[in-house]
Write a protein that holds these residues in place. Structure first.
Motif, PDB file in Angstrom:
ATOM      1  N   LYS A   1       6.526  -9.773  -0.443  1.00  0.00           N
ATOM      2  CA  LYS A   1       5.909  -8.748  -0.617  1.00  0.00           C
ATOM      3  C   LYS A   1       4.387  -8.490  -1.693  1.00  0.00           C
ATOM      4  O   LYS A   1       5.184  -9.153  -2.492  1.00  0.00           O
ATOM      5  N   THR A   2       3.551  -7.835  -0.997  1.00  0.00           N
ATOM      6  CA  THR A   2       2.087  -7.804  -1.550  1.00  0.00           C
ATOM      7  C   THR A   2       1.354  -7.673  -1.026  1.00  0.00           C
ATOM      8  O   THR A   2       1.510  -6.013  -1.027  1.00  0.00           O
ATOM      9  N   GLY A   3       0.106  -7.206  -2.067  1.00  0.00           N
ATOM     10  CA  GLY A   3      -1.236  -6.332  -1.189  1.00  0.00           C
ATOM     11  C   GLY A   3      -2.283  -6.515  -1.459  1.00  0.00           C
ATOM     12  O   GLY A   3      -2.633  -8.059  -1.979  1.00  0.00           O
ATOM     13  N   ILE A   4      -3.343  -5.682  -1.185  1.00  0.00           N
ATOM     14  CA  ILE A   4      -4.796  -5.933  -1.493  1.00  0.00           C
ATOM     15  C   ILE A   4      -4.953  -4.705  -2.082  1.00  0.00           C
ATOM     16  O   ILE A   4      -4.481  -3.374  -2.434  1.00  0.00           O
ATOM     17  N   ALA A   5      -6.061  -4.692  -3.217  1.00  0.00           N
ATOM     18  CA  ALA A   5      -6.037  -3.606  -4.308  1.00  0.00           C
ATOM     19  C   ALA A   5      -7.928  -3.758  -4.311  1.00  0.00           C
ATOM     20  O   ALA A   5      -7.612  -4.885  -4.582  1.00  0.00           O
ATOM     21  N   HIS A   6      -8.242  -2.298  -4.145  1.00  0.00           N
ATOM     22  CA  HIS A   6      -9.807  -2.286  -4.205  1.00  0.00           C
ATOM     23  C   HIS A   6      -9.669  -0.802  -4.252  1.00  0.00           C
ATOM     24  O   HIS A   6      -9.577  -0.191  -2.919  1.00  0.00           O
ATOM     25  N   ARG A   7     -10.875  -0.134  -4.779  1.00  0.00           N
ATOM     26  CA  ARG A   7     -11.070   1.420  -4.895  1.00  0.00           C
ATOM     27  C   ARG A   7     -11.907   1.706  -2.975  1.00  0.00           C
ATOM     28  O   ARG A   7     -11.699   3.270  -3.014  1.00  0.00           O
ATOM     29  N   ARG A   8     -12.058   0.930  -2.430  1.00  0.00           N
ATOM     30  CA  ARG A   8     -12.465   0.949  -1.254  1.00  0.00           C
ATOM     31  C   ARG A   8     -11.201   1.389  -0.222  1.00  0.00           C
ATOM     32  O   ARG A   8     -12.000   1.466   0.975  1.00  0.00           O
ATOM     33  N   LEU A   9     -10.066   1.310  -0.843  1.00  0.00           N
ATOM     34  CA  LEU A   9      -8.845   1.567  -0.102  1.00  0.00           C
ATOM     35  C   LEU A   9      -8.733   2.602  -0.092  1.00  0.00           C
ATOM     36  O   LEU A   9      -7.393   3.112   0.612  1.00  0.00           O
ATOM     37  N   LYS A  10      -9.467   3.822  -0.601  1.00  0.00           N
ATOM     38  CA  LYS A  10      -8.778   4.919  -1.670  1.00  0.00           C
ATOM     39  C   LYS A  10      -8.625   5.814   0.268  1.00  0.00           C
ATOM     40  O   LYS A  10      -9.389   5.492   0.899  1.00  0.00           O
ATOM     41  N   ALA A  11      -7.843   6.505   0.605  1.00  0.00           N
ATOM     42  CA  ALA A  11      -7.587   7.434   1.991  1.00  0.00           C
ATOM     43  C   ALA A  11      -8.601   8.433   1.780  1.00  0.00           C
ATOM     44  O   ALA A  11      -9.374   8.657   1.170  1.00  0.00           O
ATOM     45  N   THR A  12      -9.788   8.664   2.880  1.00  0.00           N
ATOM     46  CA  THR A  12     -10.719   9.992   2.829  1.00  0.00           C
ATOM     47  C   THR A  12     -10.348  11.011   2.818  1.00  0.00           C
ATOM     48  O   THR A  12     -10.152  11.790   2.368  1.00  0.00           O
TER      49      THR A  12
ATOM     50  N   GLY B   1       7.698   9.860  -1.309  1.00  0.00           N
ATOM     51  CA  GLY B   1       7.794   8.516  -1.377  1.00  0.00           C
ATOM     52  C   GLY B   1       6.935   7.837  -2.496  1.00  0.00           C
ATOM     53  O   GLY B   1       6.823   7.924  -3.704  1.00  0.00           O
ATOM     54  N   THR B   2       6.375   7.216  -2.189  1.00  0.00           N
ATOM     55  CA  THR B   2       4.794   6.228  -2.454  1.00  0.00           C
ATOM     56  C   THR B   2       3.909   6.794  -3.321  1.00  0.00           C
ATOM     57  O   THR B   2       2.939   6.559  -4.070  1.00  0.00           O
ATOM     58  N   GLY B   3       3.198   7.770  -2.671  1.00  0.00           N
ATOM     59  CA  GLY B   3       2.360   8.657  -2.887  1.00  0.00           C
ATOM     60  C   GLY B   3       1.067   7.821  -2.303  1.00  0.00           C
ATOM     61  O   GLY B   3      -0.070   7.856  -3.098  1.00  0.00           O
ATOM     62  N   SER B   4       1.360   6.432  -1.977  1.00  0.00           N
ATOM     63  CA  SER B   4       0.270   5.784  -1.699  1.00  0.00           C
ATOM     64  C   SER B   4      -1.566   6.209  -0.687  1.00  0.00           C
ATOM     65  O   SER B   4      -2.327   6.180  -0.677  1.00  0.00           O
ATOM     66  N   GLU B   5      -1.314   7.974  -0.828  1.00  0.00           N
ATOM     67  CA  GLU B   5      -2.256   8.382   0.045  1.00  0.00           C
ATOM     68  C   GLU B   5      -3.513   8.670  -1.094  1.00  0.00           C
ATOM     69  O   GLU B   5      -4.267   9.261  -0.365  1.00  0.00           O
ATOM     70  N   THR B   6      -2.380   7.999  -2.190  1.00  0.00           N
ATOM     71  CA  THR B   6      -3.714   9.007  -3.399  1.00  0.00           C
ATOM     72  C   THR B   6      -4.223   7.433  -4.218  1.00  0.00           C
ATOM     73  O   THR B   6      -5.091   7.677  -5.194  1.00  0.00           O
ATOM     74  N   THR B   7      -3.543   6.105  -3.476  1.00  0.00           N
ATOM     75  CA  THR B   7      -3.621   5.063  -4.342  1.00  0.00           C
ATOM     76  C   THR B   7      -4.911   3.775  -4.230  1.00  0.00           C
ATOM     77  O   THR B   7      -5.304   4.610  -3.099  1.00  0.00           O
ATOM     78  N   VAL B   8      -5.646   3.236  -4.702  1.00  0.00           N
ATOM     79  CA  VAL B   8      -6.247   2.403  -3.864  1.00  0.00           C
ATOM     80  C   VAL B   8      -5.487   0.589  -3.550  1.00  0.00           C
ATOM     81  O   VAL B   8      -6.229  -0.298  -3.137  1.00  0.00           O
ATOM     82  N   VAL B   9      -4.406   0.649  -3.445  1.00  0.00           N
ATOM     83  CA  VAL B   9      -3.613  -0.216  -3.364  1.00  0.00           C
ATOM     84  C   VAL B   9      -2.975  -0.225  -1.857  1.00  0.00           C
ATOM     85  O   VAL B   9      -2.368   1.552  -1.592  1.00  0.00           O
ATOM     86  N   ALA B  10      -2.792  -1.250  -0.928  1.00  0.00           N
ATOM     87  CA  ALA B  10      -2.378  -1.130  -0.042  1.00  0.00           C
ATOM     88  C   ALA B  10      -0.756  -2.663  -0.251  1.00  0.00           C
ATOM     89  O   ALA B  10      -1.487  -3.825  -0.421  1.00  0.00           O
ATOM     90  N   ILE B  11       0.022  -2.148   0.539  1.00  0.00           N
ATOM     91  CA  ILE B  11       1.131  -2.977  -0.105  1.00  0.00           C
ATOM     92  C   ILE B  11       1.718  -3.094   1.597  1.00  0.00           C
ATOM     93  O   ILE B  11       2.047  -2.362   2.471  1.00  0.00           O
ATOM     94  N   PHE B  12       1.943  -4.235   1.284  1.00  0.00           N
ATOM     95  CA  PHE B  12       2.420  -4.717   2.657  1.00  0.00           C
ATOM     96  C   PHE B  12       3.818  -5.821   2.688  1.00  0.00           C
ATOM     97  O   PHE B  12       3.594  -6.948   1.821  1.00  0.00           O
ATOM     98  N   ASP B  13       5.042  -5.618   3.831  1.00  0.00           N
ATOM     99  CA  ASP B  13       5.590  -7.350   3.481  1.00  0.00           C
ATOM    100  C   ASP B  13       5.162  -8.528   4.219  1.00  0.00           C
ATOM    101  O   ASP B  13       4.245  -8.103   5.657  1.00  0.00           O
ATOM    102  N   ASP B  14       4.768  -9.436   4.095  1.00  0.00           N
ATOM    103  CA  ASP B  14       4.002 -10.993   4.342  1.00  0.00           C
ATOM    104  C   ASP B  14       5.319 -11.728   4.831  1.00  0.00           C
ATOM    105  O   ASP B  14       5.626 -12.776   4.305  1.00  0.00           O
ATOM    106  N   THR B  15       5.849 -10.919   5.972  1.00  0.00           N
ATOM    107  CA  THR B  15       6.440 -12.049   6.476  1.00  0.00           C
ATOM    108  C   THR B  15       7.022 -13.723   6.663  1.00  0.00           C
ATOM    109  O   THR B  15       7.128 -14.253   7.040  1.00  0.00           O
ATOM    110  N   PRO B  16       5.071 -14.050   6.774  1.00  0.00           N
ATOM    111  CA  PRO B  16       5.687 -15.758   7.096  1.00  0.00           C
ATOM    112  C   PRO B  16       5.809 -16.285   5.739  1.00  0.00           C
ATOM    113  O   PRO B  16       6.610 -17.291   5.718  1.00  0.00           O
ATOM    114  N   THR B  17       5.570 -15.344   4.804  1.00  0.00           N
ATOM    115  CA  THR B  17       5.695 -16.133   2.872  1.00  0.00           C
ATOM    116  C   THR B  17       6.978 -15.545   2.684  1.00  0.00           C
ATOM    117  O   THR B  17       7.764 -15.829   1.491  1.00  0.00           O
ATOM    118  N   LYS B  18       7.811 -14.617   3.337  1.00  0.00           N
ATOM    119  CA  LYS B  18       8.621 -13.608   2.918  1.00  0.00           C
ATOM    120  C   LYS B  18       8.672 -13.321   1.464  1.00  0.00           C
ATOM    121  O   LYS B  18       9.660 -13.077   0.822  1.00  0.00           O
TER     122      LYS B  18
END
Length: 188
Positions: free
Chosen positions: A54-65, A35-52
């Protein structure tokens, strides 16, 4: 050093969107859907349950090794999850292929390559990945939904399509509808 506040790195408006301060421990991504192809991207998306939300962190250092994409990992999905994951691939590929071209972005060219946004607009390279994903989805998405457990070729091709679409949208970006869906997705 770990951050004092995780939200320092989370995208605005929930966080400050600060850059990741240094190299991370090697990240090995092992997708469990096609589905997401997240193994190839620089973005980590997550559900922030306290605020209900969906958001993320985007940075080139998040790309999978390393990404380990194994079609056997999706063999146990339900047909419904396989179908909706495949539609995610299709949407990612269509959105990145039709994104604003890199040379027509309103913000113009950044003064330095290090200042390029994570998503740069459609470009000849992202188009190759997006078109490949679209072609694979056309042929293999119906097959993977119908014969998920027995059709190894369809599972393999949809895994490849997900990674290909990730390469496309991981460079080009997606459309407003993608961001608008976050409000709904965070509530499901």
């Amino acid at each position: 050093d770990p951050p004092n506040n995780f939200y320092d790195y989370v995208n605005p408006p929930l966080g400050k969107g600060l850059p990741v301060p240094g190299p991370l421990t090697p990240l090995i991504a092992i997708p469990t859907t096609a589905g997401t192809g997240s193994e190839t991207t620089v973005v980590a998306i997550f559900d922030d349950t306290p605020t209900k939300s969906k958001t993320g962190i985007a940075h080139r250092r998040l790309k999978a090794t390393l990404g380990i994409v194994d079609p056997d990992n999706i063999r146990s999905l339900t047909p419904s999850v396989a179908k909706y994951s495949g539609i995610d691939v299709l949407c990612h590929a269509m959105e990145s292929y039709t994104a604003i071209p890199y040379n027509r972005r309103p913000s113009g060219k950044p003064p330095s390559p290090i200042l390029r946004p994570a998503y740069q607009g459609s470009n000849p390279i992202s188009d190759v990945w997006s078109i490949h994903a679209l072609k694979e989805c056309t042929e293999y998405l119906p097959r993977v939904v119908e014969n998920l457990h027995s059709d190894e070729e369809a599972r393999s091709k949809m895994c490849l399509a997900a990674s290909s679409a990730g390469m496309g949208f991981g460079n080009a970006g997606v459309h407003l509808c993608h961001g608008m869906s976050y409000a709904v997705a965070s509530q499901v």
